[in-house]
Design an enzyme around this catalytic site. Sequence first.
Site, PDB file in Angstrom:
ATOM      1  CG  ASP A  93      -1.852   1.219   1.250  1.00 44.73           C
ATOM      2  OD1 ASP A  93      -2.481   1.492   0.211  1.00 44.73           O
ATOM      3  OD2 ASP A  93      -1.926   1.910   2.272  1.00 44.73           O
ATOM      4  CB  SER A  94       0.141   4.722  -0.971  1.00 44.61           C
ATOM      5  OG  SER A  94      -1.069   4.893  -0.255  1.00 44.61           O
ATOM      6  CE1 TYR A 145       3.382   5.777  -2.607  1.00 44.44           C
ATOM      7  CE2 TYR A 145       2.339   4.082  -3.949  1.00 44.44           C
ATOM      8  CZ  TYR A 145       3.378   4.495  -3.143  1.00 44.44           C
ATOM      9  OH  TYR A 145       4.417   3.637  -2.879  1.00 44.44           O
ATOM     10  N   GLY A 146      -1.946   9.622  -3.882  1.00 45.88           N
ATOM     11  CA  GLY A 146      -3.040  10.131  -4.699  1.00 45.88           C
ATOM     12  C   GLY A 146      -2.845  11.490  -5.333  1.00 45.88           C
ATOM     13  CB  CYS A 206      -2.951   1.071  -2.848  1.00 45.87           C
ATOM     14  SG  CYS A 206      -2.813   2.824  -3.240  1.00 45.87           S
ATOM     15  CG  ASN A 207      -9.187   1.597  -4.661  1.00 44.02           C
ATOM     16  OD1 ASN A 207      -9.905   0.900  -5.356  1.00 44.02           O
ATOM     17  ND2 ASN A 207      -9.278   1.610  -3.337  1.00 44.02           N
ATOM     18  CB  THR A 208      -3.806   5.565  -5.804  1.00 42.16           C
ATOM     19  OG1 THR A 208      -4.905   6.329  -5.284  1.00 42.16           O
ATOM     20  CG2 THR A 208      -2.894   6.477  -6.596  1.00 42.16           C
ATOM     21  CB  CYS A 219      -8.798   5.619  -0.302  1.00 41.59           C
ATOM     22  SG  CYS A 219      -7.157   5.758   0.465  1.00 41.59           S
ATOM     23  CB  THR A 220      -6.958   0.467   1.571  1.00 44.33           C
ATOM     24  OG1 THR A 220      -5.694   1.097   1.262  1.00 44.33           O
ATOM     25  CG2 THR A 220      -7.388  -0.403   0.403  1.00 44.33           C
ATOM     26  CG  HIS A 221      -4.978   5.431   4.029  1.00 43.80           C
ATOM     27  ND1 HIS A 221      -4.411   4.967   2.864  1.00 43.80           N
ATOM     28  CD2 HIS A 221      -3.943   5.716   4.866  1.00 43.80           C
ATOM     29  CE1 HIS A 221      -3.086   4.984   2.984  1.00 43.80           C
ATOM     30  NE2 HIS A 221      -2.787   5.437   4.185  1.00 43.80           N
TER      31      HIS A 221
END
Length: 257
Positions: free
Chosen positions: A11-12, A43-44, A74-76, A185-187
């Site tokens: 993940d970012s 990252y976004g 991470c979607n990004t 977003c996984t956050h």
Amino acid sequence: MITDKPVGVLDSGVGGISILRALVRYLPCENFVFYGDSANAPYGDRSEEEIHELTMNSTSVLLKKDCKAVVLACNTATAAAIKDLRQMYPDIPMIGLEPALKPAVLHKKNSRIIVMATSFTLKSQKYLDLRNRYVDQAEIISLPCPGIVPFVERQETYSPELLAYLHTEFDPYLDKKIDGIVLGCTHFPFVKRAIREVVGPDTILYDSADGVGRQVMRQLESHNLLNTSHVKGTVELLNSKGPEGVELCRKLLYQSI
């Protein structure tokens, strides 16, 4: 044996821990290595070239750990690099994410859905293609919320400052009922409590964790990579911020959401 090798999760930052939690639940006998690139989060707001390079670097960390599969939690990162990663490593399952828009739309006819994500994810062709599949079935509002990631990265998952930020983002849409919110977003699952306080208890929150858990299980089965051991697997946590980042990952892994 190759089935004993770990599944890598990247993940970012620390958000991918929300995916790792689901993976541990679905695949309790698998070994996992998680790598969070918190030193470069978020990252976004970066360029596609930067996100691509950072994702490749994070993948390399996991492949050096001899991972049998890699999950881009991470979607990004998925939007920027999954296609190239699959071409570069055709023998290693590369599992990416997409916002859980489908279950949100199908839950209720003509619903009003907000998709929260990073700016990059919402501009990506991958997301636009997904949105176009359902745009005639629901009112879909794309809402960039880049400010949430820094809150989670400093373990601030509920605070007056976070609530104020969420009110700034959501208040313009609260004039009408919001049927569902997609946490793209996984956050974001780590701030569910704060989101519910802002939007009310009747709005359903959707994330990708369970879907990814099922998909990783299917991918391991189809590639004959499932760990056949009946012993509980291990979890190794790595973070580009060093011990500070690892400790936050550990706290979030066992924190209730």
